[in-house]
Motif scaffolding. Structure first.
Motif, PDB file in Angstrom:
ATOM      1  N   LEU A  97     -11.632  12.398   2.910  1.00 45.20           N
ATOM      2  CA  LEU A  97     -12.023  11.057   3.357  1.00 45.20           C
ATOM      3  C   LEU A  97     -11.364  10.656   4.675  1.00 45.20           C
ATOM      4  O   LEU A  97     -11.366   9.476   5.034  1.00 45.20           O
ATOM      5  CB  LEU A  97     -11.681  10.028   2.270  1.00 45.20           C
ATOM      6  N   LYS A  98     -10.831  11.608   5.417  1.00 46.51           N
ATOM      7  CA  LYS A  98     -10.034  11.206   6.579  1.00 46.51           C
ATOM      8  C   LYS A  98     -10.818  10.403   7.619  1.00 46.51           C
ATOM      9  O   LYS A  98     -10.286   9.467   8.209  1.00 46.51           O
ATOM     10  CB  LYS A  98      -9.331  12.406   7.218  1.00 46.51           C
ATOM     11  N   GLU A  99     -12.087  10.723   7.840  1.00 51.77           N
ATOM     12  CA  GLU A  99     -12.868   9.929   8.808  1.00 51.77           C
ATOM     13  C   GLU A  99     -13.164   8.526   8.271  1.00 51.77           C
ATOM     14  O   GLU A  99     -13.194   7.556   9.024  1.00 51.77           O
ATOM     15  CB  GLU A  99     -14.192  10.638   9.143  1.00 51.77           C
ATOM     16  N   LYS A 155      -2.948  -3.668  10.385  1.00 50.56           N
ATOM     17  CA  LYS A 155      -4.339  -3.537   9.940  1.00 50.56           C
ATOM     18  C   LYS A 155      -4.655  -4.470   8.774  1.00 50.56           C
ATOM     19  O   LYS A 155      -5.776  -4.963   8.660  1.00 50.56           O
ATOM     20  CB  LYS A 155      -4.624  -2.089   9.549  1.00 50.56           C
ATOM     21  N   PHE A 165     -20.958   8.973   6.499  1.00 48.65           N
ATOM     22  CA  PHE A 165     -20.411   7.895   7.336  1.00 48.65           C
ATOM     23  C   PHE A 165     -21.190   7.805   8.653  1.00 48.65           C
ATOM     24  O   PHE A 165     -21.592   6.714   9.080  1.00 48.65           O
ATOM     25  CB  PHE A 165     -18.927   8.178   7.602  1.00 48.65           C
ATOM     26  N   LEU A 204       0.827  -1.221   0.000  1.00 49.55           N
ATOM     27  CA  LEU A 204       0.000   0.000   0.000  1.00 49.55           C
ATOM     28  C   LEU A 204       0.857   1.266   0.000  1.00 49.55           C
ATOM     29  O   LEU A 204       0.348   2.381   0.147  1.00 49.55           O
ATOM     30  CB  LEU A 204      -0.944   0.009   1.209  1.00 49.55           C
ATOM     31  N   PHE A 241      -1.395  12.350   4.977  1.00 47.37           N
ATOM     32  CA  PHE A 241      -2.285  11.228   5.278  1.00 47.37           C
ATOM     33  C   PHE A 241      -2.258  10.884   6.759  1.00 47.37           C
ATOM     34  O   PHE A 241      -3.306  10.702   7.389  1.00 47.37           O
ATOM     35  CB  PHE A 241      -1.921   9.993   4.444  1.00 47.37           C
ATOM     36  N   ILE A 262      -7.590  12.417   0.046  1.00 47.61           N
ATOM     37  CA  ILE A 262      -7.156  12.064   1.409  1.00 47.61           C
ATOM     38  C   ILE A 262      -7.840  12.892   2.490  1.00 47.61           C
ATOM     39  O   ILE A 262      -8.404  12.353   3.451  1.00 47.61           O
ATOM     40  CB  ILE A 262      -5.625  12.230   1.553  1.00 47.61           C
ATOM     41  N   ASP A 274     -11.310   6.886   6.065  1.00 47.32           N
ATOM     42  CA  ASP A 274     -10.036   6.150   6.082  1.00 47.32           C
ATOM     43  C   ASP A 274      -9.626   5.751   7.502  1.00 47.32           C
ATOM     44  O   ASP A 274      -8.994   4.705   7.706  1.00 47.32           O
ATOM     45  CB  ASP A 274      -8.923   7.002   5.456  1.00 47.32           C
ATOM     46  N   ALA A 275      -9.977   6.597   8.459  1.00 46.23           N
ATOM     47  CA  ALA A 275      -9.552   6.330   9.843  1.00 46.23           C
ATOM     48  C   ALA A 275     -10.144   5.036  10.383  1.00 46.23           C
ATOM     49  O   ALA A 275      -9.546   4.369  11.223  1.00 46.23           O
ATOM     50  CB  ALA A 275      -9.933   7.504  10.751  1.00 46.23           C
ATOM     51  N   ALA A 276     -11.327   4.669   9.909  1.00 51.81           N
ATOM     52  CA  ALA A 276     -11.975   3.444  10.388  1.00 51.81           C
ATOM     53  C   ALA A 276     -11.703   2.251   9.477  1.00 51.81           C
ATOM     54  O   ALA A 276     -12.164   1.143   9.752  1.00 51.81           O
ATOM     55  CB  ALA A 276     -13.483   3.674  10.511  1.00 51.81           C
ATOM     56  N   ALA A 277     -10.925   2.488   8.410  1.00 55.41           N
ATOM     57  CA  ALA A 277     -10.647   1.422   7.440  1.00 55.41           C
ATOM     58  C   ALA A 277      -9.455   0.574   7.870  1.00 55.41           C
ATOM     59  O   ALA A 277      -8.641   0.991   8.696  1.00 55.41           O
ATOM     60  CB  ALA A 277     -10.369   2.030   6.064  1.00 55.41           C
ATOM     61  N   ASN A 278      -9.322  -0.609   7.280  1.00 57.18           N
ATOM     62  CA  ASN A 278      -8.148  -1.446   7.514  1.00 57.18           C
ATOM     63  C   ASN A 278      -7.003  -1.123   6.561  1.00 57.18           C
ATOM     64  O   ASN A 278      -5.935  -1.735   6.659  1.00 57.18           O
ATOM     65  CB  ASN A 278      -8.513  -2.932   7.364  1.00 57.18           C
ATOM     66  N   ALA A 326     -19.571   2.546   4.307  1.00 54.08           N
ATOM     67  CA  ALA A 326     -18.393   2.472   5.182  1.00 54.08           C
ATOM     68  C   ALA A 326     -18.805   2.625   6.649  1.00 54.08           C
ATOM     69  O   ALA A 326     -18.343   1.883   7.521  1.00 54.08           O
ATOM     70  CB  ALA A 326     -17.375   3.544   4.795  1.00 54.08           C
ATOM     71  N   ALA A 357      -8.353  12.420  12.785  1.00 57.54           N
ATOM     72  CA  ALA A 357      -9.671  11.800  12.601  1.00 57.54           C
ATOM     73  C   ALA A 357      -9.956  10.798  13.719  1.00 57.54           C
ATOM     74  O   ALA A 357     -11.078  10.698  14.223  1.00 57.54           O
ATOM     75  CB  ALA A 357      -9.747  11.115  11.241  1.00 57.54           C
ATOM     76  N   LYS A 358      -8.933  10.068  14.129  1.00 56.57           N
ATOM     77  CA  LYS A 358      -9.134   9.068  15.182  1.00 56.57           C
ATOM     78  C   LYS A 358      -9.342   9.715  16.551  1.00 56.57           C
ATOM     79  O   LYS A 358     -10.087   9.189  17.378  1.00 56.57           O
ATOM     80  CB  LYS A 358      -7.952   8.107  15.222  1.00 56.57           C
ATOM     81  N   TRP A 384     -18.116  13.541   3.484  1.00 53.01           N
ATOM     82  CA  TRP A 384     -18.269  12.098   3.574  1.00 53.01           C
ATOM     83  C   TRP A 384     -18.397  11.635   5.032  1.00 53.01           C
ATOM     84  O   TRP A 384     -18.976  10.593   5.298  1.00 53.01           O
ATOM     85  CB  TRP A 384     -17.095  11.408   2.846  1.00 53.01           C
ATOM     86  N   TRP A 395      -5.786   1.811   3.006  1.00 52.49           N
ATOM     87  CA  TRP A 395      -6.161   2.667   1.889  1.00 52.49           C
ATOM     88  C   TRP A 395      -5.309   2.291   0.675  1.00 52.49           C
ATOM     89  O   TRP A 395      -4.084   2.294   0.750  1.00 52.49           O
ATOM     90  CB  TRP A 395      -5.924   4.142   2.251  1.00 52.49           C
ATOM     91  N   LEU A 452     -11.563  -1.864   3.156  1.00 55.19           N
ATOM     92  CA  LEU A 452     -10.451  -1.121   2.571  1.00 55.19           C
ATOM     93  C   LEU A 452     -11.031  -0.010   1.716  1.00 55.19           C
ATOM     94  O   LEU A 452     -12.054  -0.210   1.059  1.00 55.19           O
ATOM     95  CB  LEU A 452      -9.604  -2.046   1.681  1.00 55.19           C
ATOM     96  N   ASP A 458      -3.835  13.595   9.064  1.00 55.22           N
ATOM     97  CA  ASP A 458      -5.298  13.467   8.997  1.00 55.22           C
ATOM     98  C   ASP A 458      -5.784  12.240   9.756  1.00 55.22           C
ATOM     99  O   ASP A 458      -6.801  12.269  10.448  1.00 55.22           O
ATOM    100  CB  ASP A 458      -5.744  13.350   7.524  1.00 55.22           C
ATOM    101  N   HIS A 459      -5.062  11.149   9.574  1.00 58.39           N
ATOM    102  CA  HIS A 459      -5.419   9.884  10.217  1.00 58.39           C
ATOM    103  C   HIS A 459      -5.474  10.040  11.737  1.00 58.39           C
ATOM    104  O   HIS A 459      -6.448   9.641  12.382  1.00 58.39           O
ATOM    105  CB  HIS A 459      -4.359   8.852   9.829  1.00 58.39           C
TER     106      HIS A 459
END
Lengths: 145, 145, 145, 145, 145, 145, 145, 145
Positions: F119-121, E64, H95, E49, H56, F116, F123-127, F97, H63-64, H91, F129, F108, H59-60
């Motif tokens: 979509l930060k929120e 992850k 979400f 990734l 990235f 980026i 992506d933050a809950a994703a496994n 999502a 967001a968390k 988004w 990107w 994912l 932001d990550h």
């Protein structure tokens, strides 16, 4: 033990008030929650979101607005009383009963003997069947004694 | 994607068979599950556990025996079709709808236009309202295409 | 509709075998799951993890090892049959019934009339009470017909 | 940390009062909830919903009415104490234990040494086994210190 | 009864293979699932990734990606075996144990006697503690017999 | 380990096909499920239930019909891939999502670097990107190896 | 917005007190809950239930008694802080993190940079990683501002 | 009936304040919760945990950290209002809507008519669609009357 009771179903008789008044008289400390029981304003609950020309969508909008209050009532109650009068179809009451059953919320039904057969599935999942508001009050009093 | 559909409600018309037959004809691969739709044997479902003299308890026992099949059907289905005919009260159908709603199971209602107002809460939580079995088949066909 | 039945409780009579045999004879297609019903090996289930000098800990280890199978059986079944014989305390059977009730799994009880009062809470959450294995078979046959 | 304890099981000895009194004396701030512990009125809990001629249905109605209080008690407690006396079958206590286990509610058992083997499955899912109310009080005191 | 076992923890010894081989030899029919047990490729799981310059983020991404497989393994298994070797910290194994405990998934721990005190909370929520892979196999064989 | 992947989001590029084809080529055994990706028939999904004169209700009906398939896809998948193209708002993808996150389903995201911040929120809950379908295939291949 | 924070992990440094004191100084209104942090009394938590000769069982009993408080703390908190010191294995802290992750409870980790690799799975499911109590306080202050 | 409302979405207009002020004026007793609505400090929420060179990861982290407050807000609210402005992609709002839908939390959307088509899936799962904050206030007033 704080105790919240949701009063669901028939809106054309005084059964809610009789339960509430009798609990007050007997000092049974219960918090009651109900859907909007005024027929006209309930049917108009969604009108503020814009007028509809088709009955289906007017009903749809109002039912969803009313569901906000009902959802909070069901999710937060300890017991529901589901009342079926003899005249109307009251499918919303049976819907609430099914919702309670799926969540594991105890409920009591309140209806006349002539509805026994038609309500057998709803009664089967209930914690009891009463025919008078006074019986409901007696059970509340007993439960919280 | 294997897909199971639970057919709930009215037992006095051929709506189930029309859906099942049309899906077969169109090669829509769906597994259908239903409650017992034979009125007499359904009412007698609990009799094997001992005779009852009171109607309430006979109904109670049968409803609980029937619930075994219904419970498995609802819990394992991907979609429920809830049918309301014009004549009967069919509170069990509304009960099933509420149960589905609480579990987050999608369902479609199937009923005539004259029942719109009485079913507004049940329709409000549904994924759609159809008036003919053919519409249900079209949605199943579309969903699984 | 694939259907799995968990047979819980008494291990000193042949009720399980009678149900299984009768279902086979009647071609009722059910998958049965049971805990280990051999008393001695059940009590010794944890011995392979090291000997214990105190009874409490030997029982503790074995009960937890047996729980692996029971847990999978309860979580995956569609229906449980909970059998109480007249002699023993069988608290594990009542424990299984409570576990089923909390998960919303339907269950039937199987016990003699003399145990009615002692089992009233367990029966109250059941979908039915049978006194003979044959009644259980009749309900399974009916449910899967 | 507000803490609610549900006292389930035997009703023929003073174990509840001993726990409640000792907590008060030690200023352990716990809210206790119990089922109705009066045998006679508990058996009659459903009588207000109509007399029954058959014992099974009288018991059934009362058990379901009593379940309203018990259900709220279990769902809202932080810890349950499950008491088994030496004499009775107390299947309701084991049922409550199974219900707690399925919900992930911690519980302690309270019983004599002679019941160890019979209660091994109930003890296996418990957070501890005590033989005296004083031990329970010590654990509550420790937990809330 | 199909049975899936998740093998979590230590990757620097042959414990997984010993369990798998012995089950095959004894014809114990179990489906085994494991995380990626190759240290190097596991650490590099997220590299596809995009490269990272900071160790924390490289580890973060790989952990992850690995979690996708682990999540499916835990959610779908009937039993987990959680293995702690003597050398490493293996916090992921303890994390998996906590995840299982919260979901109500049974698990067995597999570790030497010298780790008893450090693992007391993890062992307290387990269905048993084994010191050799052979004991695990014996329990699997017993459970599925 | 059977593995189901739900492909959510953008319908105007060939990302789904590239993932499906590459998995086939690499013999990565995954079952893919998708919403209806044909724009026109998706917008018309509810038309069979009766024509609407207002855009809002036409969209409403179609979205709910489409939700039947999406609901089954999300509830039954082991992993979701959520794709955001650069042009459209794709709020349904972000909605999916959030739905996955609440259910604990791993997902994912697949989008360009310029998204980026927006979509930060999500992506933050994703496994993880990814920016290309090939990266997704690499992770699927790795996960199921 | 009332907010409860569970402080899990290392008991041999003053990190808890530093967080609590700094929140008080900054008037960040948080309710803190912790396990028993006194090593000796924590190890002895189960002794009141009877002495044990084997270390495993003494640990087992104490861990289960301590779990009563921890279970209530985790289930009722809005956020957990999971602290790993450099010396000990602290598998209970990783167990708590896994438990939180399965329940969807947000948590922050608090540990030195040298533990990054060993804690990668625990950090991957966390809402953030801090190296000092002051950073935790800053996030609490920010969250509740 | 205490009632908590979560205000999610757009941060560049005064819609939140208009709802809060109007409720105060009308004495509608609602507790409002919101995410951090200050753009700059929201983007910087994770900076206290260490600076990042890549967008990235900055932001990550932020967001968390923001998710801690949002998670508590969603889990504890009775109703969410999800606001979409015309300009941004928002988004995170979609979400949140998906998260609410999966949990069964009722929500209302608030957006202009031109977004109808793009938001059809989000609106389909909502309890209603409003175009002005005043309509939201009217529904809150009605719900709590």
């Amino acid at each position: 033990m704080a105790f919240r009771v949701y009063l669901s179903g028939e809106i054309h008789s005084d059964w809610r008030q009789r339960i509430i008044d009798a609990c007050k008289a007997k000092q049974v400390e219960v918090e009651f929650v109900s859907p909007n029981t005024d027929h006209e304003s309930s049917d108009a609950a969604g009108d503020c979101l814009g007028a509809e020309t088709q009955n289906f969508w007017r009903d749809h909008k109002s039912a969803k607005v009313n569901a906000i209050r009902i959802q909070t009532a069901i999710q937060s109650c300890d017991l529901a009383i589901i009342r079926f009068g003899n005249k109307y179809k009251q499918w919303n009451a049976a819907f609430d009963a099914g919702f309670c059953a799926a969540l594991g919320k105890p409920y009591l039904t309140l209806h006349d003997e002539e509805l026994i057969h038609a309500l057998k599935e709803v009664d089967a999942a209930a914690n009891g069947w009463a025919t008078t508001p006074e019986q409901i009050v007696e059970i509340l009093d007993y439960t919280l004694r």
